[in-house]
Each structure stands twice: as structure tokens, then as C-alpha cells.
Write a protein that holds these residues in place. Structure first.
Motif, PDB file in Angstrom:
ATOM      1  N   CYS A   1       0.806  -1.209   0.000  1.00 56.29           N
ATOM      2  CA  CYS A   1       0.000   0.000   0.000  1.00 56.29           C
ATOM      3  C   CYS A   1       0.847   1.271   0.000  1.00 56.29           C
ATOM      4  N   LEU A   2       0.513   2.155  -0.927  1.00 56.12           N
ATOM      5  CA  LEU A   2       1.082   3.496  -1.000  1.00 56.12           C
ATOM      6  C   LEU A   2       0.077   4.430  -0.345  1.00 56.12           C
ATOM      7  N   ILE A   3       0.533   5.230   0.608  1.00 63.00           N
ATOM      8  CA  ILE A   3      -0.385   6.127   1.309  1.00 63.00           C
ATOM      9  C   ILE A   3      -0.002   7.578   1.076  1.00 63.00           C
ATOM     10  N   ALA A   4      -0.981   8.445   1.282  1.00 62.55           N
ATOM     11  CA  ALA A   4      -0.784   9.893   1.208  1.00 62.55           C
ATOM     12  C   ALA A   4      -0.933  10.441   2.611  1.00 62.55           C
ATOM     13  N   LEU A   5       0.029  11.260   3.006  1.00 58.57           N
ATOM     14  CA  LEU A   5       0.033  11.845   4.340  1.00 58.57           C
ATOM     15  C   LEU A   5       0.138  13.359   4.256  1.00 58.57           C
ATOM     16  N   ASP A   6      -0.572  14.027   5.161  1.00 59.37           N
ATOM     17  CA  ASP A   6      -0.262  15.423   5.450  1.00 59.37           C
ATOM     18  C   ASP A   6       0.903  15.298   6.420  1.00 59.37           C
TER      19      ASP A   6
ATOM     20  N   LEU B   1      -4.411  10.672   4.495  1.00 59.12           N
ATOM     21  CA  LEU B   1      -5.370  11.269   3.565  1.00 59.12           C
ATOM     22  C   LEU B   1      -5.892  10.286   2.529  1.00 59.12           C
ATOM     23  N   GLY B   2      -5.236   9.140   2.383  1.00 57.29           N
ATOM     24  CA  GLY B   2      -5.692   8.163   1.408  1.00 57.29           C
ATOM     25  C   GLY B   2      -4.633   7.144   1.099  1.00 57.29           C
ATOM     26  N   GLY B   3      -4.944   6.290   0.142  1.00 57.36           N
ATOM     27  CA  GLY B   3      -3.989   5.262  -0.243  1.00 57.36           C
ATOM     28  C   GLY B   3      -4.498   4.448  -1.412  1.00 57.36           C
ATOM     29  N   ALA B   4      -3.636   3.571  -1.878  1.00 57.64           N
ATOM     30  CA  ALA B   4      -3.948   2.615  -2.943  1.00 57.64           C
ATOM     31  C   ALA B   4      -2.971   1.459  -2.785  1.00 57.64           C
ATOM     32  N   ALA B   5      -3.392   0.285  -3.229  1.00 53.87           N
ATOM     33  CA  ALA B   5      -2.552  -0.902  -3.035  1.00 53.87           C
ATOM     34  C   ALA B   5      -2.239  -1.590  -4.358  1.00 53.87           C
ATOM     35  N   LEU B   6      -1.072  -2.197  -4.381  1.00 51.88           N
ATOM     36  CA  LEU B   6      -0.675  -3.118  -5.434  1.00 51.88           C
ATOM     37  C   LEU B   6      -0.912  -4.503  -4.845  1.00 51.88           C
ATOM     38  N   ALA B   7      -1.974  -5.152  -5.312  1.00 53.90           N
ATOM     39  CA  ALA B   7      -2.400  -6.431  -4.734  1.00 53.90           C
ATOM     40  C   ALA B   7      -1.993  -7.593  -5.630  1.00 53.90           C
TER      41      ALA B   7
ATOM     42  N   ALA C   1      -5.970  10.938  -5.853  1.00 55.19           N
ATOM     43  CA  ALA C   1      -6.203   9.562  -6.306  1.00 55.19           C
ATOM     44  C   ALA C   1      -5.336   9.250  -7.518  1.00 55.19           C
ATOM     45  N   GLN C   2      -5.264  10.181  -8.463  1.00 56.48           N
ATOM     46  CA  GLN C   2      -4.434   9.973  -9.651  1.00 56.48           C
ATOM     47  C   GLN C   2      -2.965   9.794  -9.273  1.00 56.48           C
ATOM     48  N   ARG C   3      -2.478  10.581  -8.342  1.00 55.49           N
ATOM     49  CA  ARG C   3      -1.074  10.441  -7.906  1.00 55.49           C
ATOM     50  C   ARG C   3      -0.836   9.075  -7.272  1.00 55.49           C
ATOM     51  N   LEU C   4      -1.776   8.618  -6.475  1.00 54.16           N
ATOM     52  CA  LEU C   4      -1.649   7.300  -5.841  1.00 54.16           C
ATOM     53  C   LEU C   4      -1.676   6.188  -6.896  1.00 54.16           C
ATOM     54  N   ILE C   5      -2.607   6.291  -7.840  1.00 52.58           N
ATOM     55  CA  ILE C   5      -2.716   5.292  -8.907  1.00 52.58           C
ATOM     56  C   ILE C   5      -1.429   5.244  -9.719  1.00 52.58           C
ATOM     57  N   GLU C   6      -0.899   6.413 -10.081  1.00 49.28           N
ATOM     58  CA  GLU C   6       0.347   6.446 -10.850  1.00 49.28           C
ATOM     59  C   GLU C   6       1.516   5.882 -10.039  1.00 49.28           C
ATOM     60  N   GLY C   7       1.507   6.113  -8.731  1.00 55.32           N
ATOM     61  CA  GLY C   7       2.540   5.543  -7.871  1.00 55.32           C
ATOM     62  C   GLY C   7       2.494   4.027  -7.850  1.00 55.32           C
ATOM     63  N   ILE C   8       1.294   3.476  -7.815  1.00 58.50           N
ATOM     64  CA  ILE C   8       1.139   2.015  -7.846  1.00 58.50           C
ATOM     65  C   ILE C   8       1.563   1.470  -9.203  1.00 58.50           C
ATOM     66  N   CYS C   9       1.172   2.138 -10.275  1.00 58.38           N
ATOM     67  CA  CYS C   9       1.579   1.696 -11.619  1.00 58.38           C
ATOM     68  C   CYS C   9       3.099   1.744 -11.776  1.00 58.38           C
ATOM     69  N   ALA C  10       3.726   2.779 -11.238  1.00 55.63           N
ATOM     70  CA  ALA C  10       5.192   2.888 -11.309  1.00 55.63           C
ATOM     71  C   ALA C  10       5.855   1.747 -10.542  1.00 55.63           C
ATOM     72  N   LYS C  11       5.323   1.418  -9.375  1.00 55.15           N
ATOM     73  CA  LYS C  11       5.871   0.313  -8.581  1.00 55.15           C
ATOM     74  C   LYS C  11       5.743  -1.000  -9.353  1.00 55.15           C
ATOM     75  N   ALA C  12       4.583  -1.227  -9.952  1.00 53.25           N
ATOM     76  CA  ALA C  12       4.378  -2.447 -10.741  1.00 53.25           C
ATOM     77  C   ALA C  12       5.369  -2.509 -11.901  1.00 53.25           C
ATOM     78  N   ARG C  13       5.524  -1.379 -12.606  1.00 48.37           N
ATOM     79  CA  ARG C  13       6.465  -1.302 -13.730  1.00 48.37           C
ATOM     80  C   ARG C  13       7.893  -1.598 -13.244  1.00 48.37           C
ATOM     81  N   ASP C  14       8.267  -1.019 -12.101  1.00 46.61           N
ATOM     82  CA  ASP C  14       9.599  -1.262 -11.531  1.00 46.61           C
ATOM     83  C   ASP C  14       9.800  -2.731 -11.178  1.00 46.61           C
TER      84      ASP C  14
END
Length: 155
Positions: free
Chosen positions: A53-58, A65-71, A100-113
Motif C-alpha cells: 500500500c502506498l499512502i498519502a500523508l499530510d 489522507l488516502g492510499g492505494a494498493a498493489l495487490a 487519487a491519480q497520484r496514488l494510482i500512478e505511484g502504484i503503476c510505477a511500482k508495478a512497472r519497476d
């Protein structure tokens, strides 16, 4: 506010909170799984990469503030597919900011890596949102008593 994206493994004190948000937001998917069991599975998934899980923090206030996961797996009837973009959630106060877009792109980048060339997701009501961001609809299906979209994106 200093917004920062980071991996949940570095902030495990937020794991149960984020898992509870997901359990509530997607309640139909977790109807048969008690919250405590999901929180345990999600926390373990940070260590074994089942739910990375990639999370967003203040960062100024250590406020989640949110998150998204590479499952590894996210759709029981499609064990042949993966990995998955899953658990996308942004708190109401942070919506409409592109987070949300930043989180999604972060997950896609991790998958690509990780050497992944295609990633999947399923959604009940956000197929238009994902289609506008490069995701392709593969099929419609029934799950949890609702119509769903299976989508993919080339990385």
C-alpha cells in the motif's frame, strides 16, 4: 499542508485505520470478513507484498489522507490475473485534488519497476474515471450482487 506519498510499511500505525476505511467503503466485498480479520490480513500484506500500500500523508500533522494498493490477487474468480490496483481511497477532505491519480500512478510505477507490463482493477461505478486515465474495459461481470467492470492498463 505538506503532502507526501510513502509506503505504508514505513507508517504501520496507520494500517488499521486505512484497512477500516477500505472495509467500510467496499462493505459489500467484505460482508463475510470481520473487520479485525481484514485488518490483520492487510497488515500482514504489507510485509508479504499481498497488499503493498502506498499512502498519502499530510506530513506536517502525520494525518492519513488516502492510499492505494498493489495487490497480488483481488478477484477470487480470476486467479489467473494480476497484479491489481486495489483499495483506492481518498478521504472526503482530500478529494478533488488529484490525489487519487497520484496514488494510482505511484502504484503503476511500482508495478512497472517490478517488471510488470499489465495491471488490472475491478470497479463497480468508476469505469469512466479509469477509462479517461488509460485503462481499458475487458469485461462486465456480476459480483457481490452488483455489476462490475474488469479493466486493465498496459504499463
Amino acid at each position: 499542508m505538506t503532502l507526501r506519498l510513502d509506503w505504508l510499511t514505513e507508517h504501520m500505525h496507520h494500517s488499521d485505520t486505512f484497512a477500516a476505511w477500505i472495509h467500510r467503503q467496499f462493505h459489500y466485498e467484505y460482508a463475510q470478513q470481520p473487520l479485525a480479520d481484514w485488518q490483520r490480513e492487510f497488515s500482514e500484506g504489507q510485509r508479504n507484498d499481498d497488499w503493498k500500500c502506498l499512502i498519502a500523508l499530510d506530513h506536517d500533522h502525520d494525518l492519513l489522507l488516502g492510499g492505494a494498493a498493489l495487490a497480488r490477487a483481488d478477484l477470487a474468480h480470476r486467479p489467473d490475473l494480476g497484479p491489481w490496483l486495489a483499495c483506492v481511497f481518498v478521504t472526503p477532505q482530500a478529494r478533488g485534488t488529484g490525489l487519487a491519480q497520484r496514488l494510482i500512478e505511484g502504484i503503476c510505477a511500482k508495478a512497472r519497476d517490478n517488471g510488470v507490463s499489465r495491471i488490472y482493477l475491478h470497479t463497480q461505478d468508476r469505469s469512466d474515471y479509469y477509462a479517461q486515465r488509460g485503462w481499458s474495459a475487458l469485461e462486465r461481470f456480476q459480483a457481490w450482487g452488483k455489476e462490475q467492470w474488469l479493466m486493465s492498463r498496459e504499463l
